[in-house]
Design a protein around this motif. Structure first.
Motif, short mmCIF file in Angstrom:
data_model
loop_
_atom_site.label_atom_id
_atom_site.label_comp_id
_atom_site.label_asym_id
_atom_site.label_seq_id
_atom_site.Cartn_x
_atom_site.Cartn_y
_atom_site.Cartn_z
N ASN A 138 0.59 -1.21 -0.04
CA ASN A 138 0.00 0.17 0.04
C ASN A 138 0.87 1.29 -0.06
OD1 ASN A 138 -2.13 1.95 0.39
ND2 ASN A 138 -2.25 1.49 2.50
N TRP A 139 1.01 1.91 -1.21
CA TRP A 139 1.83 3.17 -1.12
C TRP A 139 0.82 4.34 -1.35
CZ3 TRP A 139 6.08 2.00 -5.62
CH2 TRP A 139 7.18 0.88 -5.10
N GLY A 140 -0.24 4.33 -1.46
CA GLY A 140 -1.21 5.20 -1.28
C GLY A 140 -1.39 6.00 0.01
N GLN A 141 -1.62 7.26 -0.01
CA GLN A 141 -1.48 8.29 1.18
C GLN A 141 -2.91 8.78 1.30
OE1 GLN A 141 1.01 8.55 3.40
NE2 GLN A 141 2.20 6.91 2.14
N THR A 142 -3.60 9.01 0.29
CA THR A 142 -5.07 9.71 0.34
C THR A 142 -5.83 8.57 0.78
OG1 THR A 142 -5.18 9.56 -1.99
CG2 THR A 142 -4.62 11.59 -0.81
N PHE A 143 -7.18 8.91 0.96
CA PHE A 143 -8.23 7.95 1.32
C PHE A 143 -9.06 7.14 0.41
CE2 PHE A 143 -7.51 10.26 5.46
CZ PHE A 143 -7.25 8.90 6.51
N VAL A 144 -9.20 8.00 -0.69
CA VAL A 144 -10.14 7.38 -1.69
C VAL A 144 -9.37 7.23 -3.07
CG1 VAL A 144 -12.38 8.02 -3.01
CG2 VAL A 144 -11.91 8.70 -0.74
N TRP A 145 -8.75 8.22 -3.71
CA TRP A 145 -8.12 7.86 -4.80
C TRP A 145 -6.39 8.01 -4.60
CZ3 TRP A 145 -11.76 12.00 -4.93
CH2 TRP A 145 -13.16 11.97 -5.34
N ASN A 146 -5.81 6.78 -5.20
CA ASN A 146 -4.45 6.91 -4.88
C ASN A 146 -3.71 6.44 -6.08
OD1 ASN A 146 -5.98 4.67 -2.24
ND2 ASN A 146 -4.70 6.56 -1.83
N ALA A 147 -2.99 7.71 -6.64
CA ALA A 147 -2.18 7.60 -7.79
C ALA A 147 -0.99 6.99 -7.45
CB ALA A 147 -2.04 9.01 -8.07
N ASN A 148 -0.59 6.69 -6.13
CA ASN A 148 0.79 6.21 -5.96
C ASN A 148 0.56 4.57 -5.59
OD1 ASN A 148 2.76 8.66 -4.18
ND2 ASN A 148 1.75 8.61 -6.20
#
Length: 385
Positions: A138-148
């Protein structure tokens, strides 16, 4: 047969690779009983489904540096949703290189699916941590849309899968100090396509940041980054990624994906959360199949499904220690569609929870010939152990 051989080899190797003193295995899980109803365009046609969902999680540390983790979800489906063409087949579809999903029973009125979504070895010594197998990256930092999030995309609407899917990968992490690390991940999917990327995470004052670059599914070159931080009690999160197709590298315009969110917790325990997303890619979804977000959420990458500007707002409030309420609203400009959601969680006992969930989709542009109005209702009883 190949799937059973893989699991058998893992068990045998785990007993013979390690000669050090072993620790007691860890075991946990939960059982869900969830009833759901669905209607499209709010007409007289109503559909129902019942799911008995059992999850088992195992952890074992056979040596000082070694650890084995596994997670299995068993789901028994019944109801009208099984009449949807291809629904049963999608339950058996495994996106990983190892096919670890089985439809054990597939009848007209019942479907029993077993999926192993975690199965990995960990070797950790000094500043190094190495993981091999099916795991969550899990490289995402935001809660809904994870570009990373290059490895484990998921749908915001899939509230009943809190663990999120895993991928078959090798992950090597080196910790520079307590707040910074670098890691490399190489993953294979069911099409034997490689996703490989590098990420560095660090801290500057009150903000954490990360930069990453890699190749996704041998199709796109991706470079991006993210940040999280706090300013006077307001938590800020942002992600940005630029994608360039490899088959036409340098000759076509790239794809920009960006999201930014903020949340704030008031003294009365009310939390407000908002997020916006921009994507200049042409949407691959249409209003006709927007319900795929709910019917098959694990394979629906909400980030790439929508384009243009999109926004979501959420309110969370716990009136008592046992009761929690949340409201959410989303506008999807590329699809000219709105979403409204409601969740009520109530703790009946220490390990027993009851939930009511409502999800509503509707189009908001009268000029669009397709009018979508769909409502999902769920009632869930969950026992954890």
């Amino acid at each position: 047969m190949k799937k059973y051989i893989v699991l058998f080899c893992v068990i045998i190797l785990s007993k013979n690779l390690f000669s050090q003193e072993v620790q007691k295995p860890e075991f946990s899980g939960y059982v869900n009983e969830m009833f759901s109803m669905f209607t499209e365009n709010l007409d007289d046609s109503w559909y129902w489904q019942n799911i008995v969902h059992n999850r088992l999680t195992f952890g074992w540390q056979p040596g000082e540096c070694w650890r084995i983790d596994a997670g299995i979800r068993n789901r028994l489906f019944s109801g009208d949703f099984l009449d949807i063409p291809g629904y049963a087949k999608r339950m058996e579809t495994d996106n990983g290189y190892m096919d670890l999903s089985w439809n054990i029973m597939d009848e007209k009125n019942a479907l029993l699916n077993l999926t192993c979504d975690r199965l990995y070895f960990t070797f950790e010594k000094g500043r190094w941590c190495l993981k091999l197998g099916r795991q969550r990256v899990n490289w995402g930092q935001t809660f809904v849309w994870n570009a990373n999030d290059l490895f484990n995309s998921y749908s915001f609407f899939d509230f009943d899968y809190i663990e999120r899917p895993g991928c078959d990968a090798f992950r090597g992490t080196y910790y520079h100090d307590e707040t910074s690390f670098s890691e490399v991940v190489v993953s294979l999917d069911n099409s034997k396509k490689v996703t490989a990327a590098f990420l560095h995470h660090g801290t500057i004052k009150n903000f954490d940041f990360q930069v990453m670059a890699g190749i996704q599914s041998e199709d796109d070159f991706v470079i991006g980054g993210a940040m999280t931080g706090d300013i006077r009690g307001v938590n800020l999160r942002g992600e940005l990624a630029y994608r360039q197709p490899l088959d036409n590298f340098g000759k076509s315009s790239g794809i920009i994906e960006a999201s930014f969110g903020a949340d704030y917790l008031f003294s009365n325990k009310i939390m407000l959360q908002g997020e916006v997303m921009y994507n200049n890619k042409e949407s691959i979804f249409s209003l006709k199949n927007i319900l795929k977000f709910v019917l098959n959420p694990s394979s629906a990458n909400i980030m790439t499904a929508m384009n243009d500007w999109n926004a979501v707002a959420m309110v969370f409030y716990p009136p008592t220690d046992r009761l929690s309420l949340s409201l959410s609203g989303m506008y999807m400009s590329g699809l000219e569609t709105c979403f409204a959601g409601f969740i009520m969680d109530y703790s009946l006992w220490n390990n027993l929870d009851f939930s009511i969930i409502s999800q509503y989709f509707t189009t908001v542009d009268d000029t669009i010939p397709i009018d979508v109005r769909a409502w999902f209702g769920f009632a869930r009883l969950k026992f954890s152990f």
